[in-house]
Write a protein that holds these residues in place. Sequence first.
Motif, short mmCIF file in Angstrom:
data_model
loop_
_atom_site.label_atom_id
_atom_site.label_comp_id
_atom_site.label_asym_id
_atom_site.label_seq_id
_atom_site.Cartn_x
_atom_site.Cartn_y
_atom_site.Cartn_z
N TRP A 77 -39.30 17.77 30.86
CA TRP A 77 -40.06 17.61 29.62
C TRP A 77 -41.55 17.66 29.91
O TRP A 77 -41.96 17.46 31.06
N LYS A 78 -42.32 17.92 28.88
CA LYS A 78 -43.78 17.88 29.02
C LYS A 78 -44.27 16.48 28.69
O LYS A 78 -43.86 15.91 27.69
N SER A 100 -38.16 17.88 23.89
CA SER A 100 -39.46 18.43 24.27
C SER A 100 -39.51 19.93 23.97
O SER A 100 -40.49 20.43 23.42
N ASP A 156 -43.13 15.35 21.01
CA ASP A 156 -44.08 14.87 22.02
C ASP A 156 -43.51 13.65 22.73
O ASP A 156 -43.13 12.66 22.08
#
Lengths: 899, 421, 101
Positions: free
Chosen positions: B29-30, B201, B206
């Motif tokens: 994931w970011k 994500s 977010d």
Amino acid sequence: MSEIKFIFDDITYKGHHGEPMSAALLRSGLLTITNSTYHGRPRGIIGLGVEEPNAIVQLISDTKESMRPATVIEVADGLHVSSLTGVGALPEAPDEARYDKTNHYVDTLVIGAGVAGLKAAHEHLQLGRKVLLIDDQPKPGGHLLHLGMNLPSVLLDIFTNENLTYVPRCTAIGLYDQNYIVAVERRSDHLGEAAPAERARIRVWHIRADKVVLAPGAFQRPLIFANNDRPGIMLSHAAATYVAVYKVASFRQAIVATIDNQGYRDALRLHEAGVKIEGIYDVRQIASGPSIDAAKAAGIPIRFRTAVIDTLANEKGACTKVILSDIDTNETFERSADLLAVSGGWTPIADLPTYIGIKPQWSAKHAAFLVNHTTDILQTAGMLAGEFGGDDDPAIFFGPTLNDEQSRVAYIDFQRDATLHDLKRAVGAGLQSIEHIKRYTTIGTAHDQGKTSGMLTIGALWQLNNSTEGKNHSLSPADIGTLSFRPPYIPVPFAALAGRERGPLSDPIRISPLHQWHVAAGAEFEDVGQWKRPWYFPKTGESMDQAVRRECIAARKGVAIMDASTLGKIDIQGPDAAVFLDRIYTNMFSTLPEGQCRYGLMCKADGIVFDDGVTTRLGKNHFLMTTTTGGAARVLAWLEEWLQTEWPDLKVYCTSVTEHIATIALVGPKSRELLQELVTDINISKDAFPFMHSRNTTIDGIQVRIARISFSGELAFEINVTHSYAKHIWERLWTLGRRYELTPYGTETMHVLRAEKGYIIIGQDTDGTQTPYDLNMSWIVSKKKEFIGKRSFQLPYLQASGRPQLVGLLPEDIDEIIPEGAYITLYSAQADEDGKTPHTGFVTSSYHSPEMGRAFALALIADGLNRLGEIVSIPIGKKVLSATICDAVFIDKENLRRD
Amino acid sequence: MTNTNQILTPGTIGRRRAAIIPEQPPQLWKSVKPKKAYDIVIVGGGGHGLATAYYLAKNHGLTNIAVVEKGWLAGGNAARNTTIIRSNYLWDESASIYEHSLKLWETLEEDLGYEMFFSQRGVLTLAHSVSDVRSKRRNLYANALNGIDSEWLTPQEVKKLVPIINISEDVRYPVHGATYQPRGGIAKHDWVAWGYAKAASDLGVDIIQGTEVTGFDIRNNKVQGVHTSQGTIATGKVGLVAAGHSSILANLAGFSIPIQSRPLQALVSPLLEQVLNTVVMSGAVHVYVSQAHKGELVMGAGTDAFNSYAQRGGFHVVEHQLAAALELFPIFSRAQVLRTWGGIVDIAPDASPIIGLTPVENLFINAGWGTGGFKATPGSGWVMAHTMANGTPHKLNKPFALDRFATGHLIDEHGAAGVAH
Amino acid sequence: MLYIPCPYCGLRNETEFHYGAEAGVGYPDPNTLTDDEWAKYIHIRANPKGWLAERWVHFAGCSRWFNLWRNTVTHEIGPAYLPFTEQPKAPSNIGQEEQKA
């Protein structure tokens, strides 16, 4: 030291009794111990103790324990060991060893018998305190043992102090709140075949100490470079110790790679033991100190700003050449060595304090996380507190910059085959937290729990962070975080922690004073809570069903006898006892005349039925409450809680008398006739001794209290007698009862008899969701007084229509006993489109009634009391049974029999 | 789905190779910094919070969502549980939501495109007394009507399924039989959370770590935003999905919930040759054990007696549990405890979860899963997403409303097992 | 294994005690409460992070109930006191997380 023989992987080796197996194997020249778990790479010993990541073995002999580091096994005659590739085995052979536990309360506990620990012990002894000193080594000395040095006399003297208890081979595995320490002492493994059979193999110590001194020492860490896992590459301190102390003579030429002065000290020891030192390669720009001067004086070549970048191996996989790199120019060169001794700095053992939330602090001076902690109760000492002693001056360096190909064989967690490449991949995947990186790479999850790999991971991440462009540079490895340690500090066998709480000792067994009689009579027993209760008394060749039918008939037609001693009994006294019971029970007890009994129901504040039983008023201010067998402790605690925390103004005293008083139920139409033979002091006729009355009298001069209580609907007498006379009374009844064919019965018959009368069993006909109204017992709910739970009956759902209510069920097939727990649907109900069939209740109790000659059941059915006569379905697998809802009282609705 | 574990003959000592672990994806994931405003903020980046975010995005097309996590993602109970998955609960309400969850598990790896070692190796729940048998069999009949696979096994059948189990009459509490749910099993807990995190994500959610919620902006009894250690985030809807901190967050929002937070411990052994390919649970003697794909024994204990947020419990609980385990599995004698740990479980009075609306408008809660939350992860996220997207509960979580305590309509799952794992 | 100061018996191991959740929640007059208020009395007890005054009973010892300050984050033990006596002040909250619950 006497010479012994042991077997490793089918080959016999020689060793000195008591030395680590790793030393004996190395001395014989065995470098490769196993292949690695996932990559299958040859691996050898790299460490000295529990930090060893590679040499994990399986004991074939004796204890047969798996996953033990060869570095902690003391060799003894008869030792037989096999290598493992990361996966342990569980031998099926029964574990005959003994395991025990001990509790110890002491002024001061010192963990670690190295110099720091011994000093602390000395200091506390001087203050007149009793000291417990535990240490995982066979002998005190810690680091000094590795150096082959003796203890100074001031520290040796403590061992003659009578206030010192010293326990070797004892490892603290956990530190818990309020200075509670769990330690594991290995008492016989080291003796091999000579271990006395009666000695507990492992003893678990539960220690509570006013003060704890933690002096656990430190582990040396490896460095990260390509092919850093080859046999022949070792921690320098371990290598020097094996060579100098354990006389391992198999190494010819060594290279020492170091970030601190420890590497020099180890190089000197190797040199003095006759190993040629090709060179010391130091990553630092400059270094000074006595050890460096000494190395120079010994003529050992030294090169600064140089790091190992890769190694080469022979056909067996062992290290033969070392590729070094100049840190400034990146120029590389090759050197030959069969030993690459690596000094990557010290990692103090911080596990224990972190278990209770004490966080280690980074010290750049030590290139390590320290715990320098002093409170009134806990203190760290030695290397953990930053007392490194020497002139180490370490660089903060964990390995050179490696390309992708090199990273794939640059190992961080040797046991898990996790590499620098894995770490880079984790970072590349977007992971930032060290906890995520650990889970992504599996670093630190093996038997050694990251003892060598944890700090390397933090260091490598820090270096990656600092070398990656566009990223925030971490000021120090502390910005990366620390890996969390979890107890135990070392793996501990399940058996040791189970101790003696096995078999009959796993939970107390409670028995009635008549238990032996029941055993002799051939009873089958049922576990009810911790109690063993007779379930039924089969005659030879009789099935359970046959026995229960016979017992039921005896109780209904003749006379039968049951041991009801396990019922909870609480003696309640005091001027406010009656008021108190009015508040506890849903029904009134203050109106109960002396010498009479009343059935009572109690609810929790949420209005849900919680326990029941008959309470007798023995005097104006004196009651004897009975509870369910399983509920006795709960109920007493409940009474005490209300008395002590809500109604301290009430003068009431509750005492458990469950085990003081035995209760014998004499049941059946002939019970009076039989009892009359024994009871001559009082008139027990119907009129003189009415139902629910209690009388004190004597039998054979023994004080007894007899109550006209019936849980079967039949004429019955409950004889209460002091525990120790129970056997006498029972046997007297038994002897006299012969001509009445007196029949003993157990819980199963009791259940049938009570169910025929619609009497509930809490926990069987209730499941923690019933109000008294649901049980068709509105008659027991007083409208005139307050009691616990009353307010909740007004909650919408508790007075909603359609609640399950206790009713009877008569199966269409009179021989079909509906399984207990079976769910009930509307007649011929079908599954809906989701595959679900709506139900309308379930069967709580179900038996064959010899009296009725048919099967019957009790059930909780939605709005059941308004549905008497309705036919319902009971799907059992593919079969669907039918039954008719009826009143829950099946026999003697008029209660004529009980008199 | 993975069910490749072969039982090796126990007791033969020799070199076993460890099971190969699949390589983790190169991108997860970011991690981002919070924006000023979102349509929805999920407080709590554990399995349930991430699943909620994922299903909000996937099922309801809502992607302007932030998942705000105080520590590291899935670092609470998602990382600390014993990974048991089953749906054979007693009450219809529970059975329905857990069965919905189990159905989602059965396609979850494909749905998320993420391997998570979901293994339907079956779950055995042992009975140790006559009354234990009665209540377990009741469970079975209830399950049958709810379309849930569950069967009764005699002690001999239990032994056939799990050869290492001791069914002798000589132990303190002998095995009288067991319920068996073949579709039950285990999954790799971290990967489940990561799978949801990655999928959420990828859909634009977010994921914000290291950000603590310190309060709520509530005006006219309507939530308008979330105060965090990184500043205030404006939002229209908030979901509290923070097991172990539910009471604290509810209090910050101005209401109380009937939750007590207790330590629950678990432990693992080192990697061992496969000897157990069924999940075995025994509420009566507090043993919950499975052998994970890699070979470690994973065991759960009972909860500690007192409230705690320390993520550690008492060692006596572990010792007691191991004594019980050895009664059932004598072969575990020489297995070692490698690591013990504690999580914080939020326990409601009826041992059932609270999922739905709160006294504050647009503020929703998902709490109180007690010791059994892992198995519910997909189903919990699914119904929570529905509830938040529509402002009204899904039919499956309607019974689990916060107001059930005032009406008295509890869903009491204590009966079946002291600890509802 | 907490070490708990029983006011009657002194320091004893946690396994001798049973837990009783938040201290000082008095039994209300049931008939003056709404359903909500009654449910709150039955089901809701404080669950703070930090110091909590809670009830314990020394069931394996003197069988007496008492109250105890204990920190739910650090497991520090504060003063014990008897029911219906004045509650001592909570030990220092410095360094603790939010107290209310």
